[in-house]
Design an enzyme around this catalytic site. Structure first.
Site, PDB file in Angstrom:
ATOM      1  N   CYS A 112      32.755 -12.566 -12.603  1.00 50.60           N
ATOM      2  CA  CYS A 112      33.488 -13.832 -12.459  1.00 50.60           C
ATOM      3  C   CYS A 112      34.923 -13.593 -12.026  1.00 50.60           C
ATOM      4  O   CYS A 112      35.489 -14.361 -11.249  1.00 50.60           O
ATOM      5  CB  CYS A 112      33.476 -14.605 -13.765  1.00 50.60           C
ATOM      6  SG  CYS A 112      34.301 -13.752 -15.121  1.00 50.60           S
ATOM      7  N   HIS A 278      36.576 -16.224 -19.115  1.00 48.77           N
ATOM      8  CA  HIS A 278      35.843 -16.466 -17.871  1.00 48.77           C
ATOM      9  C   HIS A 278      36.816 -16.869 -16.770  1.00 48.77           C
ATOM     10  O   HIS A 278      37.712 -17.689 -17.007  1.00 48.77           O
ATOM     11  CB  HIS A 278      34.824 -17.578 -18.125  1.00 48.77           C
ATOM     12  CG  HIS A 278      33.918 -17.854 -16.972  1.00 48.77           C
ATOM     13  ND1 HIS A 278      33.288 -16.854 -16.251  1.00 48.77           N
ATOM     14  CD2 HIS A 278      33.536 -19.020 -16.401  1.00 48.77           C
ATOM     15  CE1 HIS A 278      32.552 -17.410 -15.307  1.00 48.77           C
ATOM     16  NE2 HIS A 278      32.689 -18.724 -15.361  1.00 48.77           N
ATOM     17  N   ASN A 298      32.810 -23.368 -10.712  1.00 44.37           N
ATOM     18  CA  ASN A 298      32.262 -22.219 -11.430  1.00 44.37           C
ATOM     19  C   ASN A 298      31.456 -21.377 -10.440  1.00 44.37           C
ATOM     20  O   ASN A 298      31.234 -21.798  -9.299  1.00 44.37           O
ATOM     21  CB  ASN A 298      31.380 -22.717 -12.591  1.00 44.37           C
ATOM     22  CG  ASN A 298      31.197 -21.657 -13.666  1.00 44.37           C
ATOM     23  OD1 ASN A 298      31.598 -20.501 -13.502  1.00 44.37           O
ATOM     24  ND2 ASN A 298      30.576 -22.046 -14.777  1.00 44.37           N
TER      25      ASN A 298
END
Ligand SMILES: *[C@@H]1O[C@H](CO)[C@@H](O)[C@H](O)[C@H]1NC(C)=O
Ligand SMILES: *[C@@H]1O[C@H](CO)[C@@H](O)[C@H](O)[C@H]1NC(C)=O
Length: 332
Positions: A112, A278, A298
């Site tokens: 990520c 994240h 995302n």
């Protein structure tokens, strides 16, 4: 009077301790939707047995990233102008940059940190007139040793530093045959049933190859795109101003297990335990039902959340979302 004291004690206890459930359980989803009072909806993205897998996709150590950014990245001095709009969506401002509307997929890898950075870098190259290429998550994930540990997590701030010092080659999504180094790990269903195959066990970090895919018409060195700056941004309004002027930024925040089953609305913490940090791309902001939010992309493919996006409360540093903002400008 005799009865009042115990009742008061009970109320105080409930306020200090949030109600907890088995992570990702039906009970937890019901609580978020029907009892928590939050303005967001949960649904089934992950089952309880998938918790460990979901946790690995959160490849950012928040404390270490704070330390890293403090040490390596200056805070940009941004003048907030009076004409700063109340809502902003870059997809309607820079309509010739389709990457602003793309959702990528990190697959079963804790990359990520690479995605959150290369997605914003990609958009900004296009916004500044450098054309619509895609900056390669693969290149950064596999080859940037100073960025961290590949599929086991890393530093978005270090990606911007690499961009400014050495450059990063191009590369689209898995199977796209686009650019020098497209992503090598397949799209997969991180959750129940979607259009992709199920995600398999943890992917190891692919070996670094300092070469473009066969058939690509440039060398690895020729293909590198470079940045001219790497910086942090601090403060809600300054982040907003940079989004409006220059395009998306990279953020990192604390993921609690209630977030994993986000479906729509403005997320704020309701219940659950901290699962990790994240990294994501913030592209815009707005107000919904009286709540200010950041609009965020995302990298768990478009079947997750709100077509791959989520909104999170803005202006109160919800889950630390305003603490680790990094960005950079392209050198064209
Ligand atoms: C709980 O919330 C969901 C989602 O908003 C809704 O569909 C459902 O009808 C609610 N259930 C009850 C029992 O209130
Ligand atoms: C390389 O390929 C790209 C797109 O595939 C094309 O636009 C470009 O003209 C090619 N360059 C050369 C030197 O052949």
């Amino acid at each position: 009077m005799k009865f009042l004291a115990p009742i008061f004690a009970l109320v105080a206890l409930t306020a200090a301790n949030t109600v907890q459930f088995e992570p990702l359980s039906d009970e937890q989803i019901f609580y978020i939707n029907n009892l928590s009072g939050a303005n967001w909806k949960a649904g089934r993205n992950f089952y309880p047995h998938e918790l460990e897998r979901a946790k690995r996709m959160c490849g950012v150590n928040i404390a270490e990233n704070m330390e890293y950014n403090k040490k390596h990245l200056g805070i940009k001095d941004i003048q907030v102008r009076e004409d700063l709009p109340d809502t902003f969506d870059p997809r309607t401002k820079w309509t010739s940059c389709p990457s602003l509307s793309e959702i990528r997929d990190q697959s079963n890898c804790g990359s990520c940190w690479a995605f959150g950075a290369v997605e914003a870098i990609t958009d900004r190259i296009c916004i500044k007139g450098g054309g619509q290429v895609h900056i390669s998550a693969e290149d950064v994930n596999d080859c940037c040793k100073s960025c961290g540990d590949g599929c086991d997590g890393g530093y978005p701030g270090a990606v911007y530093q690499l961009y400014a010092s050495d450059g990063i080659v191009t590369g689209g999504q898995f199977g796209s045959e686009e650019g020098c180094k497209p992503y090598s790990l397949p799209h997969c269903d991180h959750h129940t049933t979607g259009k992709y195959p199920k995600c398999k066990g943890d992917a190891p970090t692919p070996a670094c190859q300092l070469a473009c895919r066969s058939g690509y018409n440039k060398t690895y060195t020729e293909d590198k795109r470079k940045g001219s700056s790497a910086y942090q941004i601090s403060g809600e309004q300054k982040i907003m101003q940079d989004l409006v002027d220059n395009g998306p930024v990279t953020a990192a925040f604390q993921v609690y297990d209630d977030f994993l089953n986000y479906k729509s609305g403005v997320y704020k913490y309701t219940t659950g335990q901290l699962k990790g940090g994240h990294a994501v791309k913030i592209l815009g902001y707005g107000v919904e039902n009286g709540e200010k939010y950041w609009l965020v992309a995302n990298s768990w493919n478009e079947d997750w959340g709100d077509k791959g996006y989520f909104k999170i409360l803005r202006g109160t540093d919800e889950c630390g979302i305003e603490d680790l903002i990094v960005a950079g400008e392209p050198k064209l």
